[in-house]
Write a protein that holds these residues in place. Structure first.
Motif, mmCIF file in Angstrom:
data_model
loop_
_atom_site.group_PDB
_atom_site.id
_atom_site.type_symbol
_atom_site.label_atom_id
_atom_site.label_comp_id
_atom_site.label_asym_id
_atom_site.label_seq_id
_atom_site.Cartn_x
_atom_site.Cartn_y
_atom_site.Cartn_z
ATOM 1 N N SER A 261 0.825 -1.205 0.000
ATOM 2 C CA SER A 261 0.000 0.000 0.000
ATOM 3 C C SER A 261 0.860 1.255 0.000
ATOM 4 C CB SER A 261 -0.923 -0.007 1.219
ATOM 5 O OG SER A 261 -1.726 1.162 1.251
ATOM 6 N N ILE A 262 1.939 1.246 0.791
ATOM 7 C CA ILE A 262 2.849 2.398 0.836
ATOM 8 C C ILE A 262 3.503 2.611 -0.525
ATOM 9 C CG2 ILE A 262 5.036 3.214 1.803
ATOM 10 C CD1 ILE A 262 4.148 1.860 4.469
ATOM 11 N N CYS A 263 3.934 1.536 -1.161
ATOM 12 C CA CYS A 263 4.540 1.645 -2.485
ATOM 13 C C CYS A 263 3.551 2.222 -3.496
ATOM 14 C CB CYS A 263 5.032 0.280 -2.954
ATOM 15 S SG CYS A 263 6.534 -0.305 -2.135
ATOM 16 N N GLU A 264 2.325 1.765 -3.427
ATOM 17 C CA GLU A 264 1.308 2.269 -4.353
ATOM 18 C C GLU A 264 1.091 3.769 -4.171
ATOM 19 O OE1 GLU A 264 -3.423 1.514 -5.467
ATOM 20 O OE2 GLU A 264 -2.388 0.201 -4.049
ATOM 21 N N LYS A 265 1.060 4.230 -2.924
ATOM 22 C CA LYS A 265 0.807 5.644 -2.638
ATOM 23 C C LYS A 265 1.999 6.529 -3.000
ATOM 24 C CE LYS A 265 -2.552 4.875 1.084
ATOM 25 N NZ LYS A 265 -3.661 5.649 0.490
ATOM 26 N N THR A 266 3.205 5.993 -2.928
ATOM 27 C CA THR A 266 4.400 6.796 -3.209
ATOM 28 C C THR A 266 4.826 6.742 -4.665
ATOM 29 O OG1 THR A 266 5.843 4.939 -2.640
ATOM 30 C CG2 THR A 266 5.315 6.510 -0.879
ATOM 31 N N GLY A 267 4.380 5.727 -5.387
ATOM 32 C CA GLY A 267 4.830 5.541 -6.754
ATOM 33 C C GLY A 267 6.129 4.762 -6.861
ATOM 34 N N ILE A 268 6.595 4.207 -5.728
ATOM 35 C CA ILE A 268 7.781 3.352 -5.745
ATOM 36 C C ILE A 268 7.359 1.949 -6.176
ATOM 37 C CG2 ILE A 268 9.626 2.306 -4.365
ATOM 38 C CD1 ILE A 268 9.469 4.724 -2.501
ATOM 39 N N ALA A 269 8.013 1.409 -7.177
ATOM 40 C CA ALA A 269 7.674 0.057 -7.632
ATOM 41 C C ALA A 269 7.888 -0.932 -6.506
ATOM 42 C CB ALA A 269 8.528 -0.321 -8.837
ATOM 43 N N VAL A 270 6.904 -1.808 -6.288
ATOM 44 C CA VAL A 270 7.002 -2.749 -5.180
ATOM 45 C C VAL A 270 8.209 -3.668 -5.348
ATOM 46 C CG1 VAL A 270 5.526 -4.535 -6.195
ATOM 47 C CG2 VAL A 270 5.604 -4.256 -3.692
ATOM 48 N N GLN A 271 8.661 -3.839 -6.590
ATOM 49 C CA GLN A 271 9.840 -4.672 -6.847
ATOM 50 C C GLN A 271 11.113 -4.064 -6.269
ATOM 51 O OE1 GLN A 271 7.661 -3.680 -9.132
ATOM 52 N NE2 GLN A 271 6.702 -5.563 -9.923
ATOM 53 N N LYS A 272 11.071 -2.769 -5.942
ATOM 54 C CA LYS A 272 12.232 -2.100 -5.350
ATOM 55 C C LYS A 272 12.254 -2.205 -3.827
ATOM 56 C CE LYS A 272 13.088 1.372 -8.949
ATOM 57 N NZ LYS A 272 13.292 2.820 -9.231
ATOM 58 N N ALA A 273 11.210 -2.767 -3.247
ATOM 59 C CA ALA A 273 11.136 -2.859 -1.787
ATOM 60 C C ALA A 273 11.934 -4.065 -1.293
ATOM 61 C CB ALA A 273 9.688 -2.970 -1.331
ATOM 62 N N LEU A 274 12.888 -3.814 -0.415
ATOM 63 C CA LEU A 274 13.661 -4.878 0.229
ATOM 64 C C LEU A 274 13.015 -5.164 1.582
ATOM 65 C CD1 LEU A 274 17.296 -3.610 -0.471
ATOM 66 C CD2 LEU A 274 15.929 -5.220 -1.828
ATOM 67 N N THR A 275 12.672 -6.424 1.830
ATOM 68 C CA THR A 275 11.947 -6.784 3.045
ATOM 69 C C THR A 275 12.552 -8.024 3.697
ATOM 70 O OG1 THR A 275 10.367 -8.198 1.859
ATOM 71 C CG2 THR A 275 9.801 -5.853 2.069
ATOM 72 N N SER A 276 12.114 -8.287 4.921
ATOM 73 C CA SER A 276 12.595 -9.467 5.656
ATOM 74 C C SER A 276 11.477 -10.202 6.380
ATOM 75 C CB SER A 276 13.676 -9.053 6.670
ATOM 76 O OG SER A 276 13.188 -8.053 7.558
ATOM 77 N N ALA A 277 10.247 -9.732 6.239
ATOM 78 C CA ALA A 277 9.152 -10.249 7.071
ATOM 79 C C ALA A 277 8.689 -11.652 6.686
ATOM 80 C CB ALA A 277 7.960 -9.293 7.034
ATOM 81 N N GLU A 278 8.800 -12.034 5.435
ATOM 82 C CA GLU A 278 8.201 -13.290 4.994
ATOM 83 C C GLU A 278 8.702 -14.483 5.810
ATOM 84 O OE1 GLU A 278 7.265 -15.903 0.939
ATOM 85 O OE2 GLU A 278 8.672 -14.206 0.847
#
Length: 329
Positions: A261-278
């Motif tokens: 949701s944050i990526c959608e609102k900012t226009g940052i491609a979700v593919q650029k998000a680095l995460t560790s939660a999964e």
């Protein structure tokens, strides 16, 4: 843009061996794997052993950093640990780490900015080094969230895991990592996510939890998806950097659906998000360094990459940093 003479020159991480899966949680509370994944994106989390505490995780994260760092840590002159789950009220986790590592000339302090703690720690390290007060600072974020989680509360126990990450920040005026910062807080929202302690009320509201985590997930979600995009917008505007100039976005890995949701609102491609939660769950202050270490280890994160890290959580508090990645292969 901000002034900086500091570079992030090392990264390390550690998670405990024990894995707690969604299927394991089905035996504890009324939930299931499909429900958890659909709402949070989390499949597993790591759980510290009974006699394994935050300082142990932090030390292992520093050891992981040292294994790939080309220099020495003997001249570290400040240790900052971000945590909400210290081994003791005092001595600090930073002092425990400092003692174990034998850093006899290093200052040591803990900070508590909850899930924004790692970003706050990096911000402080940059300030101390750029001001000429220190030259090499260890910034560590570690949490044993399992020790303060109520495993009868299905709204919180599905989220949290244990882990630690460490970064080395050192004097380097020629290749500084820090380009921009935005920090803020909204203390009136503290009642929406807290761990109860000595006080019996917060803003006149009786506290629940008996020393465990309490969270009004709906309210925290609404705050985050409003506050984080606004913070990113201000950070990039004041730094004169466009969204398309970012290689990576590293948010606090509270909930992968929230990040979408944050990526959608900012226009940052979700593919650029680095995460560790999964596979690690929400490790509070440790999610961002865990994400960075995973990307560094996989080869995705390259020297010179521009990224935004953004921590946000209880307080309510947040911190976003615009960085140039400073670790060379």
């Amino acid at each position: 843009m901000i002034t900086s003479s500091a570079r992030i020159s090392g990264i390390g991480a550690y998670v405990p061996e024990r894995i707690l899966t969604n299927e394991d949680l089905e035996k504890l509370v009324d939930t299931n794997d499909e429900w958890i994944v659909q709402r949070t994106g989390i499949r597993e989390r790591r759980i510290a052993a009974e006699e394994e505490f935050t300082s142990h995780l932090c030390i292992r994260a520093v050891q992981d950093l040292a294994a790939s760092y080309k220099g020495t840590l003997d001249d570290v002159d400040m240790v900052i640990v971000a945590t909400t789950t210290p081994d003791y009220p005092y001595p600090s986790v930073a002092c425990l780490v400092q003692n174990y590592l034998g850093l006899t000339q290093a200052g040591a302090l803990d900070i508590n900015a909850t899930c924004a703690g790692f970003a706050y720690g990096l911000h402080l390290a940059n300030g101390l080094i750029t001001a000429g007060l220190h030259r090499k600072v260890l910034v560590i974020a570690g949490e044993t969230m399992s020790k303060v989680t109520d495993y009868t509360d299905r709204n919180t126990c599905i989220l949290f895991g244990d882990g630690a990450g460490a970064a080395l920040v050192e004097y380097d005026p020629d290749s500084p990592s820090f380009e921009g910062a935005v920090l803020g807080s909204e203390g009136s929202g503290g009642k929406h996510v807290y761990r109860s302690g000595l006080a019996a009320t917060l803003d006149g509201m009786p506290l629940e939890g008996e020393g465990k985590i309490y969270q009004n997930g709906r309210e925290v979600y609404k705050w985050a998806v409003r506050t984080v995009p606004d913070g990113i917008s201000r950070l990039l505007e004041t730094s004169a950097v466009g969204i398309d100039e970012l290689e990576w976005f590293v948010p606090h890995s509270a909930n992968l659906k929230m990040i979408e949701s944050i990526c959608e609102k900012t226009g940052i491609a979700v593919q650029k998000a680095l995460t560790s939660a999964e596979y690690y769950g929400n490790t509070s202050s440790a999610t961002i360094p865990l994400s960075l270490q995973l990307a560094q280890r996989s080869g995705s994160l390259k020297f010179g990459d521009r990224l935004v890290i953004f921590g946000f959580g209880a307080g309510l508090t947040y911190a976003g940093l615009l960085l140039r990645w400073g670790i060379q292969d």
